[in-house]
Design an enzyme around this catalytic site. Structure first.
Site, PDB file in Angstrom:
ATOM      1  N   PRO A   2       0.808  -1.221   0.000  1.00 42.96           N
ATOM      2  CA  PRO A   2       0.000   0.000   0.000  1.00 42.96           C
ATOM      3  C   PRO A   2       0.849   1.283   0.000  1.00 42.96           C
ATOM      4  CG  PRO A   2      -0.687  -1.535   1.729  1.00 42.96           C
ATOM      5  CD  PRO A   2       0.672  -1.964   1.254  1.00 42.96           C
ATOM      6  N   GLU A   3       0.225   2.373  -0.464  1.00 46.17           N
ATOM      7  CA  GLU A   3       0.868   3.674  -0.513  1.00 46.17           C
ATOM      8  C   GLU A   3       0.160   4.617   0.459  1.00 46.17           C
ATOM      9  OE1 GLU A   3       1.415   5.027  -4.580  1.00 46.17           O
ATOM     10  OE2 GLU A   3       1.580   2.959  -5.309  1.00 46.17           O
TER      11      GLU A   3
END
Length: 278
Positions: A2-3
């Site tokens: 994830p970012e």
């Protein structure tokens, strides 16, 4: 992955469901998730502490504790933080379980075991978590002025895509959102940063804030592997709004004239429209 938007979504879930809760007991399974310290250090650092706040810097979740220490959770490629009722059946690869004082459990789940959970003293962050201490500005968690971005881009001839991915410059942007931000700003990923004029910098600044904010509002992006989910196990929906990412060979949704190209730069897939990005 994830970012920043996905990690911020998890942080907001933790703020609703875990802030103010006391951690009564901790279980640690796979040693790899505590490789920076030890199983004993994590258990001792978390047990009988209260989660005072929920913070985030870039892709790092930070939970300040009433002991004065901070718990750091890094999801990396496949990590998940989930909440469940006490005694619920746990998914495979649940490596850390925090038993909270309201009979719920926080789980750290990570099939690929690249993620980690650490308790550290904030005055020793440069020693215990040097990569966290060296992070650049967070464009959502901190004030992010156009002048700050201008100083970053005008100081280097690096191409824009790797510059956006440099966590020492701007924290939290990864492959998905770098592509989407550059498309929204109408800038080629291989364009040298120091060639941007004031108008292009304005577009890039707006795109960084707008794309990340929109992705957060949509709960982040859940791709085909479905590895990213929020605290309640639900996927995000921003993938439905991707304009270029993973759309190589398709017609550009923005200009309707170009075809999305996919190139590989530094081992990372990059997507852009050669017509409306310049």
């Amino acid at each position: 992955m994830p970012e920043l938007p996905e990690v911020e979504t998890v942080r907001r879930g933790l703020d609703r469901h875990a802030r103010g809760r006391r951690i009564e007991r901790v279980e640690v399974g796979r040693e790899r998730v505590v490789r920076r310290t030890s199983r004993e250090a994590l258990v001792d650092g978390l047990t009988n502490t209260r989660i005072e706040r929920t913070d985030r810097r870039g892709k790092y979740l930070l939970l300040p504790l009433d002991s004065g220490d901070v718990a750091m959770i890094h999801l990396r490629m496949s990590g998940q933080v989930l909440i469940a009722d006490g005694g619920a059946a746990r998914p495979a690869h649940t490596h850390v379980v925090m038993h909270l004082d309201n009979d719920s459990e926080l789980w750290f789940v990570d099939p690929r075991t690249f993620g980690e959970v650490v308790v550290f003293a904030p005055d020793r962050v440069d020693v215990e978590l040097p990569e966290l201490a060296k992070l650049g500005i967070d464009p959502i968690a901190e004030p992010f002025a156009k002048a700050q971005l201008s100083a970053i881009v005008r100081s280097t001839a690096r191409a824009l895509k790797p510059l956006l991915l440099d966590q020492h410059k701007i924290a939290g942007i990864g492959n998905i959102y770098a592509d989407e931000i550059l498309h929204a700003a109408r800038l080629r990923p291989d364009r040298p940063a120091n060639t941007l004029d004031a108008r292009a910098i304005t577009r890039l600044h707006l795109a960084i804030v707008d794309v990340l904010s929109a992705a957060i509002a949509a709960g982040g992006s859940t791709l085909g592997d479905a590895q990213y989910v929020d605290l309640m196990g639900e996927g995000g929906s921003y993938q439905d709004d991707h304009r270029v990412y993973a759309r190589g060979g398709e017609r550009c949704l923005t200009c309707g004239r170009g075809w999305i190209r996919r190139t590989v730069s530094g081992g990372r897939g990059t997507h852009y429209c050669p017509v409306c990005q310049y």
